[in-house]
Design an enzyme around this catalytic site. Structure first.
Site, mmCIF file in Angstrom:
data_model
loop_
_atom_site.group_PDB
_atom_site.id
_atom_site.type_symbol
_atom_site.label_atom_id
_atom_site.label_comp_id
_atom_site.label_asym_id
_atom_site.label_seq_id
_atom_site.Cartn_x
_atom_site.Cartn_y
_atom_site.Cartn_z
ATOM 1 C CD GLU A 229 21.371 -25.999 4.678
ATOM 2 O OE1 GLU A 229 22.471 -26.392 4.256
ATOM 3 O OE2 GLU A 229 21.199 -25.436 5.781
ATOM 4 C CG ASP B 130 24.901 -20.772 12.550
ATOM 5 O OD1 ASP B 130 24.933 -21.934 12.111
ATOM 6 O OD2 ASP B 130 25.510 -19.822 12.026
#
Length: 259
Positions: free
Chosen positions: A153, A61
């Protein structure tokens, strides 16, 4: 001949035989680990990291942090049985920030045949619906893509219930517009503390670095595992996150956008 066959059968049925086989297997396993060659967590020198061996589909990613990427070099790189099959690419954050490299990464990665999915960095202090609209203005989905991803997150100082409420609104808007539930990404600790039990019907992508295995209640609980943030890949001048998919090629293809 019958006596020989009967004798072999008796030996193989003997607990002493199975004890010998188990002892031999254990000794071989320990010998490999003593040499630093864990059969389930092997170092790949070209990628510069250890990679879990029980998975066949690998990906990365990326965001602006990786700079300009040569995606043909990424596709062509291989070390043993590991090559890059998929890539999650950052598109947006909050309600105003577009990743400056998103359009280029999305265009160039797709040209190489790497399967792509776009992700949004979620900000709980912002409206979930506004974030979803902003994300969709920048990143769409086409046949053969991975579903859109929401990266959760941080609480941004908000109560966990507020975060989950805005996240639910975000997810519902994305699903209404694309007809596909977004993938949820989070760190393992954040997931356990704030998300587990609330969004269990979603495809889950978890971050947990430099471990032999991802420790969750059930192996089937997750779909993608971000296992390292220190990978080296040809065509990328900065460290990059590495991921594995929890399944075979058939299961992977089932995840892809159909329409």
């Amino acid at each position: 001949m019958k006596l020989v066959i009967a004798a072999l059968v008796l030996i193989m049925l003997s607990p002493f035989y199975y004890g010998y086989v188990l002892k031999t297997f254990t000794s071989s396993w320990q010998w490999m680990k003593d040499l630093g060659e864990d059969p389930l967590y092997r170092h790949y020198s070209k990628f510069g990291i250890k990679i879990p061996k029980s998975y066949a589909i690998h990906g990365i990613d990326v965001s602006y942090a990786q700079g300009q990427i040569d995606w043909h070099q990424v596709r062509d790189m291989k070390d043993g049985d590991v090559c890059i099959t998929f890539a999650f690419i950052k598109a947006t954050e909050g309600t105003l920030t577009v990743d400056p490299y998103f359009k280029r990464n999305w265009r160039e990665a797709a040209k190489t045949g790497i399967v792509c999915g776009a992700y949004h960095y979620f900000r709980p202090k912002k409206s979930g619906k506004q974030q979803a609209r902003f994300f969709l203005q920048t990143a769409g989905v086409e046949r053969g893509d991975l579903p859109l991803v929401v990266d959760v997150e941080t609480l941004d100082g908000k109560d966990p219930m507020v975060m989950r409420k805005e996240l639910k609104t975000f997810i519902e808007h994305i699903q209404a517009k694309t007809k596909v539930k977004p993938i949820i990404y989070s760190g393992l600790s954040f997931y356990h503390d704030y998300l587990q039990g609330h969004f269990d019907d979603h495809v889950l992508w978890l971050a947990h670095y430099h471990k032999e295995e991802l420790r969750v209640r059930k192996p089937s609980e997750w779909h993608f595992w971000q296992h390292s943030d220190r990978g080296k890949v040809n065509g990328i001048n900065h460290a990059v996150d590495f991921n594995v998919f929890n399944g075979d090629s058939i299961a992977f293809r089932k995840l892809l956008i159909k329409n």
